[in-house]
Design a protein around this motif. Structure first.
Motif, short mmCIF file in Angstrom:
data_model
loop_
_atom_site.label_atom_id
_atom_site.label_comp_id
_atom_site.label_asym_id
_atom_site.label_seq_id
_atom_site.Cartn_x
_atom_site.Cartn_y
_atom_site.Cartn_z
N SER A 48 69.61 -4.18 -79.65
CA SER A 48 69.41 -4.61 -78.27
C SER A 48 68.61 -5.90 -78.26
O SER A 48 68.17 -6.38 -79.31
CB SER A 48 68.68 -3.52 -77.47
N GLU A 49 68.39 -6.46 -77.06
CA GLU A 49 67.65 -7.70 -76.90
C GLU A 49 66.25 -7.61 -77.50
O GLU A 49 65.48 -6.70 -77.18
CB GLU A 49 67.54 -8.01 -75.41
N LYS A 50 65.90 -8.53 -78.39
CA LYS A 50 64.58 -8.56 -79.01
C LYS A 50 64.01 -9.97 -79.03
O LYS A 50 63.30 -10.34 -79.97
CB LYS A 50 64.67 -8.01 -80.44
N SER A 51 64.32 -10.76 -78.02
CA SER A 51 63.83 -12.13 -77.97
C SER A 51 62.32 -12.17 -77.75
O SER A 51 61.75 -11.31 -77.09
CB SER A 51 64.52 -12.90 -76.84
N ILE A 57 56.75 -6.00 -86.38
CA ILE A 57 57.48 -5.09 -87.24
C ILE A 57 57.26 -3.65 -86.79
O ILE A 57 56.30 -3.35 -86.09
CB ILE A 57 57.07 -5.22 -88.73
N THR A 58 58.17 -2.79 -87.16
CA THR A 58 58.04 -1.36 -86.88
C THR A 58 57.33 -0.70 -88.05
O THR A 58 57.83 -0.76 -89.18
CB THR A 58 59.43 -0.72 -86.67
N TRP A 59 56.20 -0.07 -87.78
CA TRP A 59 55.36 0.45 -88.86
C TRP A 59 55.33 1.97 -88.91
O TRP A 59 55.51 2.57 -89.97
CB TRP A 59 53.94 -0.10 -88.70
N ARG A 60 55.11 2.62 -87.79
CA ARG A 60 54.87 4.06 -87.79
C ARG A 60 56.15 4.89 -87.72
O ARG A 60 56.20 5.99 -88.26
CB ARG A 60 53.96 4.45 -86.63
N ASN A 61 57.17 4.37 -87.06
CA ASN A 61 58.37 5.17 -86.82
C ASN A 61 59.54 4.70 -87.68
O ASN A 61 59.66 3.51 -87.99
CB ASN A 61 58.77 5.07 -85.34
N SER A 64 66.38 3.47 -86.64
CA SER A 64 67.72 4.02 -86.49
C SER A 64 68.73 2.96 -86.91
O SER A 64 68.63 1.80 -86.50
CB SER A 64 67.96 4.44 -85.04
N VAL A 65 69.70 3.34 -87.74
CA VAL A 65 70.69 2.41 -88.25
C VAL A 65 72.08 2.93 -87.92
O VAL A 65 72.41 4.08 -88.21
CB VAL A 65 70.55 2.23 -89.78
N LYS A 66 72.90 2.08 -87.31
CA LYS A 66 74.24 2.49 -86.90
C LYS A 66 75.27 1.47 -87.35
O LYS A 66 75.10 0.27 -87.15
CB LYS A 66 74.31 2.64 -85.37
N ILE A 78 70.35 -2.19 -85.82
CA ILE A 78 69.07 -1.61 -86.19
C ILE A 78 68.19 -1.49 -84.95
O ILE A 78 68.19 -2.37 -84.09
CB ILE A 78 68.35 -2.50 -87.23
N SER A 79 67.44 -0.42 -84.87
CA SER A 79 66.59 -0.19 -83.69
C SER A 79 65.31 -1.02 -83.70
O SER A 79 64.53 -0.95 -82.76
CB SER A 79 66.23 1.30 -83.58
#
Length: 320
Positions: A48-51, A57-61, A64-66, A78-79
């Motif tokens: 999804s939009e990540k501008s 970065i994602t550290w704790r969780n 999800s990869v699709k 990637i989530s």
């Protein structure tokens, strides 16, 4: 997992972005790369939009990869953030290979109602700090993978969807040259590149090596009674400069006790000279080498060299 059928010894290019895996800029670049039949292309991009998430970065969780179907490429949504995508995509945990080159094909959406490149408007110098696009390339640089972040300078009313393909095609000579240098082991590993393409890309004036500009547009905040899209960024598929999509009539219902604030431009200054911003405005495809961190100005270093030794001799703030 297998790489592209019949890939042989073709160079491996990984593509990511910050607008999301469905963004037209990413799809155009992948299509152009695949059409050359010269590269193995893999995609690892946000779902999804990540501008403007910078180098978050994602550290704790867990992420999800699709699997996503993109013709001619092996692609995953990637989530996480662009930096997450690059880290995962170059780790061998997802793909059984490390790419020779990472590409970032993004016309950045920095704030609501803007659709722009990494060198235009808002914060020209700081833009590379806010940019998820540049962060994805920087993450590859951290991991020893040559990287290029690329952005097309979209302007509503002048640009159209075909310009993404033209922008990708205009970068093919640079991509080819970089891969040749990598093969010859002569490509410098001390930087990565940020490339910006002008709005009128069919009539660009050629490539120009530039330095990162220090121009800045100052922003402030204004309180509003309702927020377009609930403050969520619009996708690049619908984004236009001065878009009517950012009106109060489209706002989501917000509880009255919540205060809402929106960014607004309050002037600024533009640095002239051989900078990315100025050269892009002149119609050049700007090529700007970037490092991992921006060093302090020389005069600041000199000031603090004189200042620091006397700090211990001064009274503490509690004694003032």
């Amino acid at each position: 997992m297998e790489s592209n059928t019949g890939s042989g010894n073709r160079p491996k290019i990984m593509v990511t972005n910050d607008d999301g895996i469905d963004a037209p800029g990413l799809r155009a670049l992948v299509a152009v790369l695949v059409s050359t039949n010269k590269y193995q292309v893999v995609v690892c991009a946000p779902d999804s939009e990540k501008s403007a998430v910078s180098h978050g970065i994602t550290w704790r969780n867990p992420l999800s990869v699709k699997r996503v179907e993109i013709s001619g490429a092996t692609a995953f949504a990637i989530s996480g953030t662009p930096a997450d995508c690059t880290s995962l995509g170059t780790s061998k945990a997802l793909f059984p290979l490390v790419p020779d080159l990472l590409e970032e094909p993004v016309p950045n959406v920095m704030f609501p109602c803007t659709y722009q490149s990494n060198a235009t408007m808002f914060l020209v110098k700081s833009n590379v700090i806010y940019s998820g696009t540049v962060a994805g390339a920087r993450e590859a640089f951290f991991n020893g993978v040559p990287a290029v972040s690329m952005s097309y300078d979209w302007i509503g009313g002048r640009s159209n969807i075909n310009d993404f393909t033209l922008a990708a095609e205009a970068c093919l000579p640079i991509i080819s040259a970089i891969l040749a240098e990598i093969k010859n082991k002569s490509y410098p590993l001390g930087c990565f590149l940020n490339i910006d393409l002008p709005t009128n890309v069919p009539n660009h004036k050629g490539y120009k090596l530039t330095r990162q500009g220090k121009s800045i547009v100052r922003m402030g905040w204004t309180q509003v009674t309702s927020g377009a899209q609930g403050g969520k960024m619009l996708s690049t598929m619908t984004m236009e400069m001065n878009s009517s999509a950012c009106t109060d009539s489209d706002a989501l219902s917000i509880p009255q006790e919540h205060l809402l604030f929106k960014r607004e431009v309050r002037g600024g200054q533009v640095e002239d000279g051989d900078t990315d911003y100025s050269s892009l405005r002149e119609g050049y495809i700007t090529v700007t080498p970037l490092g991992a961190l921006s060093p302090a100005e020389i005069d600041c270093q000199a000031y603090f060299k004189e200042w620091l030794p006397g700090v211990a001799e001064r009274p503490s703030s509690s004694a003032l």
